[in-house]
Design an enzyme around this catalytic site. Structure first.
Site, short mmCIF file in Angstrom:
data_model
loop_
_atom_site.label_atom_id
_atom_site.label_comp_id
_atom_site.label_asym_id
_atom_site.label_seq_id
_atom_site.Cartn_x
_atom_site.Cartn_y
_atom_site.Cartn_z
N GLY A 11 0.84 -1.21 0.00
CA GLY A 11 0.00 0.00 0.00
C GLY A 11 0.87 1.25 0.00
O GLY A 11 1.98 1.26 0.50
N ARG A 15 -1.70 8.75 3.22
CA ARG A 15 -2.03 9.67 4.31
C ARG A 15 -0.86 9.95 5.25
O ARG A 15 -0.95 10.80 6.13
CB ARG A 15 -3.23 9.13 5.10
CG ARG A 15 -4.55 9.38 4.39
CD ARG A 15 -5.70 8.76 5.13
NE ARG A 15 -5.75 7.31 4.95
CZ ARG A 15 -6.40 6.49 5.76
NH1 ARG A 15 -7.04 6.96 6.82
NH2 ARG A 15 -6.42 5.19 5.52
N TYR A 100 0.68 -7.87 8.18
CA TYR A 100 0.70 -6.56 7.52
C TYR A 100 1.86 -5.73 8.06
O TYR A 100 2.05 -5.65 9.29
CB TYR A 100 -0.65 -5.85 7.76
CG TYR A 100 -1.77 -6.68 7.17
CD1 TYR A 100 -2.20 -6.47 5.87
CD2 TYR A 100 -2.31 -7.75 7.88
CE1 TYR A 100 -3.17 -7.29 5.30
CE2 TYR A 100 -3.27 -8.57 7.32
CZ TYR A 100 -3.70 -8.34 6.02
OH TYR A 100 -4.63 -9.15 5.45
N ASP A 102 2.20 -2.69 8.33
CA ASP A 102 1.82 -1.47 9.04
C ASP A 102 1.01 -1.75 10.30
O ASP A 102 0.33 -0.87 10.80
CB ASP A 102 1.07 -0.52 8.10
CG ASP A 102 -0.18 -1.16 7.49
OD1 ASP A 102 -0.45 -2.34 7.80
OD2 ASP A 102 -0.87 -0.49 6.71
N GLU A 152 -16.92 -6.35 3.35
CA GLU A 152 -16.20 -5.07 3.45
C GLU A 152 -17.19 -3.95 3.73
O GLU A 152 -18.35 -4.00 3.29
CB GLU A 152 -15.43 -4.79 2.16
CG GLU A 152 -14.25 -5.72 1.94
CD GLU A 152 -13.27 -5.72 3.11
OE1 GLU A 152 -12.75 -4.64 3.45
OE2 GLU A 152 -13.05 -6.78 3.72
N ASN A 384 44.62 15.28 22.70
CA ASN A 384 44.82 13.93 22.16
C ASN A 384 44.98 13.91 20.65
O ASN A 384 45.29 12.88 20.07
CB ASN A 384 43.65 13.02 22.56
CG ASN A 384 42.32 13.53 22.05
OD1 ASN A 384 42.11 14.74 21.93
ND2 ASN A 384 41.42 12.64 21.74
N TYR A 385 44.79 15.05 20.02
CA TYR A 385 44.71 15.08 18.56
C TYR A 385 45.71 16.10 18.04
O TYR A 385 45.70 17.26 18.47
CB TYR A 385 43.27 15.47 18.18
CG TYR A 385 42.95 15.44 16.71
CD1 TYR A 385 43.24 14.32 15.94
CD2 TYR A 385 42.36 16.54 16.10
CE1 TYR A 385 42.94 14.29 14.58
CE2 TYR A 385 42.04 16.51 14.75
CZ TYR A 385 42.34 15.39 13.99
OH TYR A 385 42.03 15.37 12.66
N SER A 403 44.21 22.22 38.41
CA SER A 403 43.25 22.82 37.47
C SER A 403 43.94 23.39 36.25
O SER A 403 45.11 23.80 36.31
CB SER A 403 42.50 23.96 38.17
OG SER A 403 41.80 23.43 39.26
N ARG A 438 54.64 27.08 34.79
CA ARG A 438 53.91 28.31 34.59
C ARG A 438 54.83 29.48 34.94
O ARG A 438 55.78 29.33 35.70
CB ARG A 438 52.61 28.35 35.39
CG ARG A 438 52.78 28.22 36.87
CD ARG A 438 51.41 28.25 37.57
NE ARG A 438 51.59 28.24 38.99
CZ ARG A 438 51.00 27.38 39.83
NH1 ARG A 438 50.22 26.43 39.37
NH2 ARG A 438 51.21 27.46 41.11
C1 UD1 Z 1 -8.55 -4.80 4.78
C2 UD1 Z 1 -9.54 -5.95 4.82
C3 UD1 Z 1 -10.63 -5.62 5.85
C4 UD1 Z 1 -10.01 -5.39 7.21
C5 UD1 Z 1 -8.93 -4.32 7.12
C6 UD1 Z 1 -8.16 -4.26 8.41
C7 UD1 Z 1 -9.60 -6.88 2.57
C8 UD1 Z 1 -10.32 -6.94 1.29
N1 UD1 Z 1 -10.13 -6.11 3.53
O1 UD1 Z 1 -9.24 -3.67 4.37
O2 UD1 Z 1 -11.55 -6.70 5.94
O3 UD1 Z 1 -10.98 -5.01 8.13
O4 UD1 Z 1 -7.97 -4.63 6.08
O5 UD1 Z 1 -7.30 -3.16 8.37
O6 UD1 Z 1 -8.58 -7.55 2.74
N2 UD1 Z 1 -2.20 -4.13 0.53
C9 UD1 Z 1 -1.29 -4.57 -0.41
N3 UD1 Z 1 -1.69 -4.63 -1.70
C10 UD1 Z 1 -2.94 -4.31 -2.11
C11 UD1 Z 1 -3.86 -3.85 -1.13
C12 UD1 Z 1 -3.47 -3.79 0.17
O7 UD1 Z 1 -0.15 -4.87 -0.08
O8 UD1 Z 1 -3.22 -4.40 -3.30
C13 UD1 Z 1 -1.78 -4.05 1.93
C14 UD1 Z 1 -1.71 -2.61 2.41
O9 UD1 Z 1 -0.38 -2.14 2.32
C15 UD1 Z 1 -2.14 -2.71 3.85
C16 UD1 Z 1 -3.02 -3.96 3.88
O10 UD1 Z 1 -2.74 -4.68 2.71
O11 UD1 Z 1 -1.07 -2.95 4.71
C17 UD1 Z 1 -4.49 -3.64 4.00
O12 UD1 Z 1 -4.84 -2.85 2.89
P1 UD1 Z 1 -5.99 -1.77 2.99
O13 UD1 Z 1 -6.25 -1.23 1.68
O14 UD1 Z 1 -5.67 -0.87 4.12
O15 UD1 Z 1 -7.17 -2.72 3.42
P2 UD1 Z 1 -8.59 -2.28 3.82
O16 UD1 Z 1 -9.33 -1.88 2.59
O17 UD1 Z 1 -8.54 -1.33 4.91
#
Ligand code: UD1
Ligand code: CA
Length: 456
Positions: A11, A15, A100, A102, A152, A384-385, A403, A438
């Site tokens: 991702g 933000r 994940y 993050d 979702e 020292n240097y 001193s 001195r």
């Molecule tokens: C996803 C879940 C949702 C859950 C939420 C928790 C799905 C479809 N939905 O939603 O059920 O409640 O996480 O936070 O899985 N990422 C990729 N590649 C992509 C898309 C996402 O690596 O193509 C990674 C992002 O970097 C992130 C994580 O997956 O770390 C979640 O992606 P994000 O788009 O935030 O998921 P949500 O739509 O919030």
């Protein structure tokens, strides 16, 4: 067999408003992804597969030391699409943990519970109940409380939106299931994405039970999307460290004004005042007092030592009962014996001071070896240097340095010698001597100060 590990980090993290990939932003001085990697290493020794998208070069540079298999997801077409990019690397037999990059504060204990729950059916999902589930995928359960589907937020009906149990995204799934289900995912949903979460419905269709595991605390599964959340998780992490130290017998005068950025151990009955920052590997003994505003990095503080306000210690070892500061600076490769005193505005670098020696005020000691019970007077400087090379100063036991002495290294001061105030030492001093260099004081009588004639 250890579970395989797949970490999603493709991702963009828009933000964060940053040029840096989101997972490299830090909590307690360590990248978010580093937290995830360290935690997962506690439950699996598999080499994690990292799905990355943006900032690949920056990521690979920052994580060069980590054993990782790198898989690029060029276009972010959803979480299911992300895992599918790694399919050829994921085993058919055994469990795959999906994490994940993050979500940094997940605990190893929770991961173990998830893995245990996945054993019978091959599918377990980590969920959590939130008072405000807005934005998350909702967990849909049947009349027997079994998980049947994840919907979702953007695809949910009004009834489904009322569900407070949400999907954390973290799951443990048998590899063979992923191989079967991921290629069949469709993107016919509100976001036109391939949802990993659709695997739940696929499992149910095949009669495979999806075990639900509750996260013990919502912060464990909290993701970072912006710098406000980053700061919140930083505080949470710091609070956890502070509580653990207090439980282990350390007094923190204000746990909210205390920061650990590394790995810290601290003995009982140690007291830490406000605004102390501990970085890297810090070992603090028992009955130590750390005053306010001290920054300690990669150091060891012996039992009963006192580090007074505003002292900066890095890469140093402080002996038991020593007293450092206020306003002292100990730099790398400094080793202080028991009961050494280092006072205000004293800087010590790459030097040893043996038991009982003192440098109480305004001094620079570099590349020096100082014996026991040496007194280093105020304003003493080791030169020292020479502009090109560093040289060593050796001061033997029981020396008294007056001193404002300069010691032009390389130089040795023999045991028991006394150096008069204001001396510039350029040659070795034999033991027990008094050395003084001195200009003799003159006294001139009748001296008139120059004065300007008054105007007008
Ligand atoms: C996803 C879940 C949702 C859950 C939420 C928790 C799905 C479809 N939905 O939603 O059920 O409640 O996480 O936070 O899985 N990422 C990729 N590649 C992509 C898309 C996402 O690596 O193509 C990674 C992002 O970097 C992130 C994580 O997956 O770390 C979640 O992606 P994000 O788009 O935030 O998921 P949500 O739509 O919030
Ligand atoms: Ca999304």
């Amino acid at each position: 067999m250890s579970a395989a590990v797949c970490i999603l980090a493709a991702g963009k993290g828009k933000r964060m408003m940053s040029d840096q990939p989101k997972v490299l932003h830090r909590i307690a001085g360590k990248p978010l992804l580093g937290h995830v990697l360290d935690t997962v290493a506690e439950v699996s020794d598999a080499r994690p597969v990292l799905i990355y998208g943006h900032g690949g070069e920056q990521l690979q540079q920052a994580l060069a030391a980590r054993p990782l298999t790198w898989v690029e997801q060029r276009e972010q077409l959803g979480t299911g699409h992300a895992v599918a990019q790694a399919l050829s690397l994921l085993p058919n037999d055994g469990i795959v943990l999906i994490l994940y990059g993050d979500v940094p504060l997940l605990s190893a204990a929770t991961l173990r519970r998830l893995l245990d729950a996945a054993t019978p059916s091959g599918f377990a999902l980590l969920t959590v109940v939130l008072s405000d589930p807005g934005g998350y995928g909702r967990i849909v359960r049947d009349a027997h409380d079994e998980i049947v589907r994840i919907v979702e937020h953007k695809d949910a009906s009004t009834d489904e939106l009322a569900i407070t149990e949400i999907n954390t995204g973290i799951m443990a799934v048998r590899g063979s299931y992923l191989h079967r289900w991921l290629p069949a995912l469709k993107n016919d949903n509100a976001q036109r994405e391939y949802y990993l979460t659709d695997c739940v419905a696929a499992a149910v269709t095949e009669g495979i039970r999806v075990a639900g595991v509750f996260a013990s605390d919502p912060v464990e599964v909290a993701g970072v999307n912006n710098r406000i959340q980053l700061a919140e998780l930083e505080r949470t992490w710091q609070r956890q460290r502070a509580l653990a130290l207090m439980e282990a017998g350390v007094t923190l005068l204000d746990p909210a004004r205390f920061d650990v950025r590394g790995d810290v151990t601290c003995g009982q009955d140690t007291t830490i005042d406000v605004n102390v920052i501990l970085n890297g590997r810090v070992r603090i003994g028992c009955n130590v007092v750390i005053g306010p505003n001290c920054v300690l990095t990669d150091c060891e503080i012996g039992d009963g030592a006192e580090v007074l306000a505003n002292s900066i210690i890095e890469g140093a070892k402080v002996g038991r009962g020593a007293r450092i500061g206020p306003f002292a600076r100990l730099r790398p490769d400094t080793e202080l014996g028991a009961d050494v005193h280092v006072g205000n505005f004293v800087e010590i670098k790459k030097s040893t001071l043996a038991e009982g020696s003192k440098a109480n005020h305004l001094a620079y000691i570099g590349d020096s070896e100082i014996g026991r019970n040496v007194n280093v007077g105020a304003g003493t400087i080791t030169c020292n240097y020479d502009g090109a090379f560093k040289h060593k100063t050796v001061i033997e036991d029981d020396v008294f340095i007056g001193s404002d002495t300069q010691l032009v290294a390389p130089v040795r001061v023999g045991r028991g010698a006394t150096i008069g105030a204001g001396t510039t030492i350029t040659e070795d001093v034999e033991p027990e001597r008094l050395v003084i260099s001195r200009v003799r004081q003159k006294s001139i009588s009748g001296w008139q100060r120059p004065h300007k004639p008054k105007k007008g």
